[in-house]
Enzyme design. Structure first.
Site, short mmCIF file in Angstrom:
data_model
loop_
_atom_site.label_atom_id
_atom_site.label_comp_id
_atom_site.label_asym_id
_atom_site.label_seq_id
_atom_site.Cartn_x
_atom_site.Cartn_y
_atom_site.Cartn_z
N LEU A 44 0.86 -1.17 0.00
CA LEU A 44 0.00 0.00 0.00
C LEU A 44 0.90 1.23 0.00
O LEU A 44 1.83 1.31 0.80
CB LEU A 44 -0.90 0.03 1.24
CG LEU A 44 -2.24 -0.68 1.17
CD1 LEU A 44 -2.92 -0.66 2.54
CD2 LEU A 44 -3.15 -0.06 0.12
N ASP A 45 0.63 2.18 -0.89
CA ASP A 45 1.43 3.40 -0.93
C ASP A 45 1.35 4.12 0.41
O ASP A 45 0.35 3.99 1.14
CB ASP A 45 0.92 4.33 -2.03
CG ASP A 45 1.18 3.78 -3.42
OD1 ASP A 45 2.22 3.14 -3.61
OD2 ASP A 45 0.34 4.00 -4.32
N PRO A 46 2.38 4.90 0.75
CA PRO A 46 2.38 5.59 2.05
C PRO A 46 1.14 6.46 2.29
O PRO A 46 0.64 6.53 3.42
CB PRO A 46 3.65 6.44 1.99
CG PRO A 46 4.56 5.66 1.10
CD PRO A 46 3.67 5.07 0.05
N ALA A 48 -1.80 5.90 1.28
CA ALA A 48 -3.00 5.07 1.32
C ALA A 48 -3.17 4.41 2.68
O ALA A 48 -2.22 4.25 3.45
CB ALA A 48 -2.94 4.01 0.23
#
Length: 294
Positions: A44-46, A48
């Site tokens: 998961l992107d930071p 998100a």
């Protein structure tokens, strides 16, 4: 060598907060559980938040199976502004003052469901010529990024109040929501980036099964483990006696009276995964054996 009877394998489903990397969550869990071998099942992107299934101990060998599941998201696009990362952490590179009509936004659903492929974002962890794509991007080096086959199984427009479009979707493995958002903005004749993103489910595991990381500590983490039968609800679970499990764990095949060829999990009477096996011609053969203890 010290022998312990404490379980050191399992699944912890985390509700990752925004502002942290997926690897940050692994670091926290290593400190809490004292287990070094921990992995997650889809970055998961930071910026998100949401469902992050982590694997402890020998269960890391099953991460690939979980990664293959569909994933569900809820996202918000900010129209009229593109960033180099496709999300709010990047630099604004282009702006546009086009305001799409509500009717054109309403027509997006069928278009999105017809998507067959999307470009890989330049800021992604995909390997290109021996290096992560985002490392080229950070060095301002342009590389050819391939398009990736994707499937959008479900898509719902939740709201449109310019400059924001909120939507939910269920997509195949490897689908970048940032790419979907940029594609949608392009269809509307403008620019856009994903300004908010939450993963709401991985397979059948949704936010209701996820625990905020700040609610997990060294005293309760074992109680927070998710039953493997829930994680792999789509797979057959076969309960076998210890004697048969020991044979499988030694790499031996055993006879099992079932006509259907398939892969299945062997579990013990304590509901712990012990082996992933293939059943072919009434012969049960171990593919992945799973240790339970440190």
């Amino acid at each position: 060598m010290t022998i312990t009877n404490e379980i050191n394998a399992g699944f912890l489903v985390i509700n990752k907060p925004s502002g942290f990397t997926s690897f940050d969550m692994i670091g926290v869990l290593r400190r809490i559980t004292k287990i070094k071998r921990i992995g997650h099942t889809g970055t998961l992107d930071p910026f998100a938040s949401g469902v992050l299934i982590t694997c402890l101990g020998s269960y890391t060998r099953l991460a690939g199976l979980i990664e293959s599941y569909d994933k569900s998201y809820q996202a918000v696009i900010k129209l009229g502004e593109s960033t180099d990362t496709g999300d709010p952490t990047g630099k604004t590179i282009t702006t546009n003052d086009v305001i799409p009509a509500p009717e054109s936004v309403d027509q997006l659903r069928d278009k999105v469901l017809s998507i067959k492929e999307l470009p890989i974002p330049s800021y992604s962890a995909v390997w290109i010529k021996g290096k992560r794509a985002y490392k080229y991007a950070r060095q301002n080096i342009t590389v050819d990024l391939p398009h990736r086959p994707v499937r959008v199984y479900d898509f719902q427009l939740l709201s449109y109040h310019y400059p924001h479009i909120e939507y939910s979707c269920r997509v195949s493995k490897g689908t970048y929501i940032r790419s979907i958002s940029e594609w949608m903005a392009e269809q509307l004749g403008t620019l856009g980036h994903t300004c908010k993103l939450q993963r709401t489910a991985v397979g059948r595991i949704d936010l209701g099964a996820a625990t905020p990381i700040d609610q997990i500590d060294e005293n309760n983490w074992r109680q927070k483990l998710t039953d493997p039968r829930i994680i792999f609800a789509d797979r057959k679970m076969l309960v076998l006696p210890v004697s048969d499990i020991n044979l499988l764990n030694c790499g031996q095949s055993i006879a099992y009276d079932d006509e259907q060829d398939k892969d299945l999990f062997v579990i013990d009477h304590n509901r712990r995964l012990r082996s992933l096996c293939s059943l072919r011609g009434k012969i049960l053969k171990p593919k992945i054996n799973l240790k339970q203890y440190a």
